[in-house]
Design an enzyme around this catalytic site. Structure first.
Site, PDB file in Angstrom:
ATOM      1  N   GLU A  98      50.581   9.145 -24.376  1.00 40.79           N
ATOM      2  CA  GLU A  98      50.053   8.290 -25.651  1.00 40.79           C
ATOM      3  C   GLU A  98      49.366   6.913 -25.266  1.00 40.79           C
ATOM      4  OE1 GLU A  98      48.767   8.481 -28.298  1.00 40.79           O
ATOM      5  OE2 GLU A  98      50.206   8.674 -30.105  1.00 40.79           O
ATOM      6  N   ASP A  99      48.286   6.445 -26.037  1.00 45.75           N
ATOM      7  CA  ASP A  99      47.843   5.379 -25.723  1.00 45.75           C
ATOM      8  C   ASP A  99      48.415   4.336 -26.240  1.00 45.75           C
ATOM      9  OD1 ASP A  99      47.081   6.059 -28.178  1.00 45.75           O
ATOM     10  OD2 ASP A  99      45.033   5.508 -28.341  1.00 45.75           O
ATOM     11  N   ASP A 102      52.241   2.488 -32.622  1.00 45.17           N
ATOM     12  CA  ASP A 102      52.080   1.615 -33.597  1.00 45.17           C
ATOM     13  C   ASP A 102      53.262   1.683 -34.562  1.00 45.17           C
ATOM     14  OD1 ASP A 102      51.026  -0.361 -35.259  1.00 45.17           O
ATOM     15  OD2 ASP A 102      49.216   0.669 -35.978  1.00 45.17           O
ATOM     16  N   PHE A 151      45.273  -5.701 -33.414  1.00 39.36           N
ATOM     17  CA  PHE A 151      44.528  -4.328 -33.426  1.00 39.36           C
ATOM     18  C   PHE A 151      43.626  -4.350 -32.092  1.00 39.36           C
ATOM     19  CE2 PHE A 151      41.269  -0.908 -33.779  1.00 39.36           C
ATOM     20  CZ  PHE A 151      42.297  -0.117 -34.458  1.00 39.36           C
ATOM     21  N   ARG A 164      35.837   2.603 -26.767  1.00 41.54           N
ATOM     22  CA  ARG A 164      36.668   3.191 -25.871  1.00 41.54           C
ATOM     23  C   ARG A 164      36.258   2.991 -24.276  1.00 41.54           C
ATOM     24  NH1 ARG A 164      39.691   6.795 -29.053  1.00 41.54           N
ATOM     25  NH2 ARG A 164      38.669   7.830 -30.638  1.00 41.54           N
TER      26      ARG A 164
HETATM   27  P1  IMP Z   1      50.873   5.373 -35.199  1.00 40.65           P
HETATM   28  O1  IMP Z   1      51.235   6.646 -35.995  1.00 40.65           O
HETATM   29  O2  IMP Z   1      51.008   4.183 -36.280  1.00 40.65           O
HETATM   30  O3  IMP Z   1      51.967   4.990 -34.268  1.00 40.65           O
HETATM   31  O4  IMP Z   1      49.499   5.270 -34.645  1.00 40.65           O
HETATM   32  C1  IMP Z   1      49.204   5.768 -33.323  1.00 40.65           C
HETATM   33  C2  IMP Z   1      47.843   5.943 -33.151  1.00 40.65           C
HETATM   34  O5  IMP Z   1      47.238   5.086 -33.888  1.00 40.65           O
HETATM   35  C3  IMP Z   1      47.415   5.629 -31.857  1.00 40.65           C
HETATM   36  O6  IMP Z   1      47.448   7.006 -31.162  1.00 40.65           O
HETATM   37  C4  IMP Z   1      45.836   5.200 -31.736  1.00 40.65           C
HETATM   38  O7  IMP Z   1      45.170   6.271 -31.866  1.00 40.65           O
HETATM   39  C5  IMP Z   1      45.924   4.484 -33.178  1.00 40.65           C
HETATM   40  N1  IMP Z   1      45.978   2.948 -33.159  1.00 40.65           N
HETATM   41  C6  IMP Z   1      47.230   2.360 -33.318  1.00 40.65           C
HETATM   42  N2  IMP Z   1      47.203   1.117 -33.227  1.00 40.65           N
HETATM   43  C7  IMP Z   1      46.078   1.068 -32.713  1.00 40.65           C
HETATM   44  C8  IMP Z   1      45.314  -0.296 -32.204  1.00 40.65           C
HETATM   45  O8  IMP Z   1      45.834  -1.384 -32.283  1.00 40.65           O
HETATM   46  N3  IMP Z   1      44.079  -0.048 -31.747  1.00 40.65           N
HETATM   47  C9  IMP Z   1      43.426   1.399 -31.656  1.00 40.65           C
HETATM   48  N4  IMP Z   1      44.137   2.309 -32.150  1.00 40.65           N
HETATM   49  C10 IMP Z   1      45.235   2.277 -32.549  1.00 40.65           C
END
Ligand code: IMP
Length: 174
Positions: A98-99, A102, A151, A164
């Protein structure tokens, strides 16, 4: 974000390269004499996964999944599959790549889904974690960087589909 916004380097290209190599070395060590499948979470993880896999020294396959939950800069909390793994994962060592974690909503949806598949093992590798934002406790087995609540963009991460391509991880300045 406007076109006039300035992008500040938050994690340099060199720091990312060093950490990605370290993560791959941990994986190589932990899975000696075994085979693994990296499950790359599209779209944000494609660059991280591509760099990571090139340092893997054990037999490795890669699969792609795509999940939807984000609009702009906020998770909607409603996660669904756009693309699922095609092959059977029964009895396999799976590492989700995973990247960024959050809120953790997206990855926990995927982890729960994977746990139903009779895997040999399941681990999570994430380049970034915003620990302060987690809504669900989410242990990250292989973590690149624990970051504050900003962010971020670049190295695969986007804002509305853009940025990206940046070789570093950046944040918008004023
Ligand atoms: P979560 O479900 O809130 O944990 O979000 C995960 C996904 O949200 C990641 O795989 C990203 O695609 C996107 N995401 C969350 N934070 C960021 C950020 O700071 N920059 C870009 N994408 C984000």
């Amino acid at each position: 974000m406007t076109a006039a916004s300035k992008i500040d380097v938050f994690i340099s290209k060199e720091s990312i390269e060093k950490r990605v190599l370290e993560l791959a070395e941990m994986i190589n060590h932990d899975y000696q004499n075994q085979e693994i499948i990296l499950v790359c979470v599209l779209n944000g993880s494609f660059i991280f996964c591509a760099d990571l896999i090139r340092h893997i020294k054990i037999p490795v396959q890669v699969e792609m999944v795509s999940l939807s939950s984000y609009e702009g800069t906020e998770s909607t909390g409603q996660v669904s599959f756009r693309l699922d793994v095609k092959q059977s994962l029964v009895g396999k060592n799976i590492i989700i790549v995973e990247d960024i974690v959050d809120t953790g909503l997206t990855i926990n949806f995927l982890l729960q889904h994977m746990k139903l598949k009779n895997l040999k093992s399941l681990k999570l590798c994430s380049l970034l974690l915003k620990r302060a934002r987690l809504k669900i406790p989410t242990p990250v087995d292989y973590l690149g960087f624990d970051i504050e609540d900003k962010f971020v963009i670049g190295y695969g991460l986007d804002y509305d589909g853009r940025f990206r391509e940046l070789p570093y991880i950046g944040v918008y300045g004023a």
